[in-house]
Design an enzyme around this catalytic site. Structure first.
Site, short mmCIF file in Angstrom:
data_model
loop_
_atom_site.label_atom_id
_atom_site.label_comp_id
_atom_site.label_asym_id
_atom_site.label_seq_id
_atom_site.Cartn_x
_atom_site.Cartn_y
_atom_site.Cartn_z
N VAL A 175 -86.90 -59.78 -85.06
CA VAL A 175 -85.59 -59.80 -85.61
C VAL A 175 -84.39 -59.22 -84.93
CG1 VAL A 175 -84.23 -60.61 -87.88
CG2 VAL A 175 -86.82 -61.04 -87.64
N HIS A 226 -97.10 -40.37 -95.68
CA HIS A 226 -98.04 -39.81 -96.62
C HIS A 226 -99.29 -39.57 -95.70
CE1 HIS A 226 -101.17 -40.19 -99.72
NE2 HIS A 226 -101.53 -41.42 -99.35
N TYR A 260 -106.23 -38.32 -103.67
CA TYR A 260 -107.11 -39.13 -104.10
C TYR A 260 -108.23 -39.57 -103.01
CZ TYR A 260 -104.33 -42.34 -101.02
OH TYR A 260 -103.92 -42.95 -99.89
N ASP A 545 -78.67 -59.03 -124.52
CA ASP A 545 -77.81 -59.23 -125.93
C ASP A 545 -76.29 -58.61 -125.62
OD1 ASP A 545 -78.68 -56.76 -125.98
OD2 ASP A 545 -79.00 -56.86 -128.10
N GLY A 559 -69.44 -56.32 -124.11
CA GLY A 559 -70.14 -55.07 -124.00
C GLY A 559 -71.53 -55.71 -123.79
N GLU A 642 -65.66 -48.43 -132.74
CA GLU A 642 -65.88 -48.37 -131.40
C GLU A 642 -64.31 -48.29 -130.87
OE1 GLU A 642 -68.26 -50.90 -129.21
OE2 GLU A 642 -70.17 -50.09 -130.26
N LEU A 643 -63.85 -47.14 -130.10
CA LEU A 643 -62.42 -47.07 -129.71
C LEU A 643 -62.24 -46.99 -128.16
CD1 LEU A 643 -61.09 -44.54 -132.47
CD2 LEU A 643 -61.02 -46.86 -132.47
#
Length: 815
Positions: A175, A226, A260, A545, A559, A642-643
């Site tokens: 490519v 690795h 391993y 939510d 929010g 909440e400010l």
């Protein structure tokens, strides 16, 4: 256009590309072309050298689900009578007390996610692996359904099935460009021609960043090398293993030394993560025909492997009579958080990623991507793998490289759930950071943000708080100061830095209609109203939510939970609205506690009484000299606001509140106290307590759904559902022993068998015992039901409780 008529080009014929072609054609897609720069069947990427280890159990439920499907699918495949999966099982051994404890924790994870696992003593481990010296180990964890995937055989099997359904596989096609027009992909250009495409999937492995660059889509992936070595023939293995399947013993993991082992007929293969990180630039790798072996196989560096060989001989003394006969440094992919990167680009439609996928999760990822393309959503929650989970600050090449290297180092480390990465920090700080440092803030990190979890300045307050002792694990990243901060919040008033929470501005004449269509609750309210609502997918699963504040007729502040919410909204936004991420330029202080009004009211000319400024209301006002958007919200179950203000005014806002609060005993409080308080109040955390795999009624947030408000995303899927029809429920538990703790993801047993798992947990300092939320069958989610939670192998009694535990009549918030 019917999706199955789309022209699909997959870049890469490794295990992911072949698996995806098979999954798509099995779903009726026919115009699927797979392009590979190397030769087919062994194209020279990570798949070509992968040792094939498949361990299903993970801290991530998502990764476990993806690995489970990989085992199921590959177990059903064979080529010329050879199986594509050898279910030899897995055996993780412990040589330290810390690792032995962690294996008990991992056994709990296996039970949570439905994976068979058993803890074994040293003698039993040595029976499974006779080369083991039982005197050196404390025990092991056996997972009988894990095993070895024969990746190249699995590629061939799936390639043949996909080709039988119409897919074509073309090798020797490099490519060179991805063509785009009008924000969409249109073609893939190779050195042997151009391929028109409606969908392009980059499954190029560690070459993924190069393909992404061609499409203008950054891929947060760092290739690293690795080490893998093979011994000479071992007398103890002579004639033991069938050469056709190579192995009969479980995959052995010696994680205390980052090692391993697997059998190769009469030899042992050894993989090591114990060496220094060896980052690789994919642009500098040779082409297949120019590589001494193949592009992903780099020359072995014996000096890096020498300590691992010594550790191996001590664990497996029989190796002392052998030596390393061959080895290589194999290249594969790491991301900033160690998870895959999948999903469609928003900026370049039709360009998909299926990158940083190891063989372990390959078929599972392929299925998830195929479902995503075909059905619009994966059947498994994959938010941990989504491309848009990363914030802009986490996408820089320097960040990706640094975190990728560190994830390599930590592959086999025992990682605490709260353990932050050490570098690069600090990266993102709120305007209050300097004051938090002065107060001795103890910072952990999330999404690049420095987040105070408690403040050493409050240590004197903790001296009078009586708490049961904690075990060493649960005491990490915790302090009794959190109890003092929670107590002060319940009794006086505290300031919480809420700046890291994502904030979006949604504006324009179509903003209301758009948000009504996207969310579940009724938003047709006067300016000044704040609404808790949900984002669902078409199947009714909870994507997030939100709190939505209507600040004016066409201006909403949302929010959100993170970048995935921004991405979802932007993908669906019409032209007549504007969505902006205002988080970096703003900040937020939560002022909560019974004295919150006494603190805030003298600082403003507006009336902050309950009658004038009710719960879930918002207004724009001034606190001292600071312009703020004040929202009457509380996620700790206490009176407060909440400010919000701009970042340049943030420090002045903090100082104004701090000075005024001295007479009221104000403190700064951190996330540790916050999490305890929110669980006592029963507030859910998306991504932990609920995901797309759950609907609102199961998760206990059905109150945020208004089926009569008109159409919205996911509404049709919710027809006929209710809390009464839910077969499972997010359930509040309290631990019977006031001294017991759990942290999350532990299995929950009902009638002696695993029935669910813990999502969130914290000691409830107000109620004097640990609170845990867990998914359980509806039959077990009845208040008063006795259950057990497994914590490091110990069954801890718990009881299903009615929620919320604290202030169920909402009297403290609404006063």
């Amino acid at each position: 256009m019917n999706p199955v008529d789309a022209r699909v080009v997959i870049v890469g014929a490794g295990i992911v590309g072949c698996s995806l072609a098979d999954e798509l054609t099995a779903r009726g897609w026919r115009d699927v072309t797979v392009l590979e720069q190397g030769p087919l069947l062994a194209p020279g990427g990570s798949t070509s050298h992968a040792p094939g280890l498949v361990f299903q159990t993970s801290l991530s439920k998502t990764l476990t689900d993806l690995a489970r499907y990989t085992v199921e699918k590959f177990s059903s495949l064979e080529v010329d009578g050879l199986p594509c999966f050898n279910p030899v099982g897995g055996l993780e051994i412990a040589t330290s007390e810390e690792r032995w404890a962690d294996l008990h924790r991992k056994a709990g994870l296996a039970a949570s996610w439905g994976v068979r696992a058993e803890l074994l003593g040293p003698a039993r481990c040595a029976e499974m692996w006779p080369m083991l010296d039982p005197e050196r180990i404390l025990g092991g964890l056996h997972t009988p359904d894990d095993g070895l995937a024969r990746a190249l055989l699995a590629c061939r099997a799936q390639m043949e099935r996909a080709a039988a359904h119409g897919a074509r596989f073309l090798d020797r096609h490099t490519v060179t460009a991805i063509e785009r027009e009008g924000g969409r992909v249109t073609a893939v250009v190779t050195d042997r021609g151009t391929f028109p495409a409606d969908i392009v999937v980059s499954a190029a492995g560690f070459w993924g960043p190069l393909i992404g660059d061609m499409a203008g889509v950054p891929v947060p992936l760092q290739p690293l090398a690795h080490q893998y070595a093979k011994t000479g023939p071992l007398p103890g293995l002579a004639g033991v293993n069938d050469p056709r399947t190579e192995a009969s013993k479980p995959i052995l993991r010696f994680q205390d030394r980052d090692l391993y082992y697997r059998e190769h007929t009469d030899r042992i293969g050894i993989g090591s993560y114990a060496h220094r990180p060896l980052p690789v630039d994919p642009a500098r790798l040779p082409a297949y025909d120019d590589a001494p072996v193949m592009p992903s196989s780099l020359p072995f560096t014996p000096e890096d492997f020498a300590p691992s060989w010594e550790d191996s001989v001590q664990l497996l003394p029989a190796l002392g009579a052998s030596r390393v006969e061959e080895g290589f440094n194999g290249v594969f992919s790491f991301t900033p958080d160690g998870m895959p990167v999948i999903g469609e680009s928003r900026e370049v439609r039709g360009f998909w990623l299926a990158e940083a996928v190891w063989v372990t999760h390959s078929a599972g990822v392929a299925r998830a991507v195929a479902e995503w393309m075909t059905d619009g959503r994966p059947g498994t929650d994959v938010h941990e793998c989504d491309l848009y989970r990363f914030e802009d600050a986490q996408r820089s090449p320097a960040y990706v490289t640094e975190r990728g290297r560190q994830n390599f180092v930590e592959v086999y480390d025992v990682i605490h759930p709260l353990q932050p990465m050490e570098q690069p920090r600090p990266l993102r700080v709120s305007p209050f950071h300097v004051r938090q440092q002065e107060l001795g803030g103890y910072f952990l990190e999330a999404a690049g943000w420095e987040r105070p979890h408690w403040y050493e300045a409050n240590a004197p307050l903790a001296e009078s708080v009586e708490l049961p002792p904690r075990d060493a694990w649960s005491a990490r990243y915790w302090s009794p100061i959190a109890a003092a901060e929670a107590k002060a919040t319940r009794e006086r008033v505290a300031l919480y830095d809420m700046t890291p929470l994502k904030r979006l501005a949604v504006t324009g004449p179509g903003a209301l209609d758009f948000l009504q269509r996207m969310t579940t609750n009724q938003l047709v309210k006067k300016p000044g109203a704040v609404t808790y609502t949900l984002l669902l997918d078409e199947a009714g699963g909870i994507r997030s939510d939100l709190t939505v504040a209507r600040l004016s007729e066409h201006h909403f502040q949302v929010g959100a939970n993170g970048g995935l919410d921004l991405d979802w909204l932007l993908r669906h936004a019409p032209d007549d609205i504007h969505i902006a991420d205002i988080t970096p330029g703003t900040c937020c202080v939560g002022v909560w506690g019974p004295l919150a009004r006494e603190l805030v009211q003298p600082l403003t000319r507006d009336d902050f009484s309950h009658e004038a400024f009710g719960y879930f209301k918002a207004r724009q006002t001034y606190i001292g000299h600071v312009p703020v958007t004040a929202m009457r919200l509380s996620y700790v179950g206490e009176l407060g606001w909440e400010l919000y203000t701009t970042a340049d005014m943030g420090l002045r806002l903090w100082d104004t509140l701090w000075e005024a609060g001295q007479r009221h005993g104000v403190i700064a409080a951190g996330r540790s106290a916050f999490n305890s308080l929110r669980l006592e109040k029963g507030y859910r955390a998306w991504g932990h307590d609920m995901t797309t795999e759950h609907d609102p009624y199961e998760a206990g947030v059905g109150f945020a759904v208004r089926m009569n408000k008109g159409d919205f995303t996911g509404r049709a899927a919710l027809e006929g559902r209710s809390e009464e029809t839910a077969a499972r429920r997010l359930t509040c538990l309290t631990l019977d022993d006031p001294a017991a703790v759990v942290l999350g993801k532990e299995p929950v047993y009902a009638d002696g068998v695993p029935a669910g798992y813990v999502t969130s947990a914290s000691y409830g300092y107000t109620i004097g015992r640990t609170v845990a939320y867990a998914w359980l069958p509806a039959a077990a989610a009845v208040p008063g039901t006795a259950v057990h939670i497994e914590y490091f192998g110990e069954k801890v009694p718990a009881t299903v409780a009615a929620e919320p535990l604290f202030d169920p009549r909402m009297e403290r918030i609404r006063r």
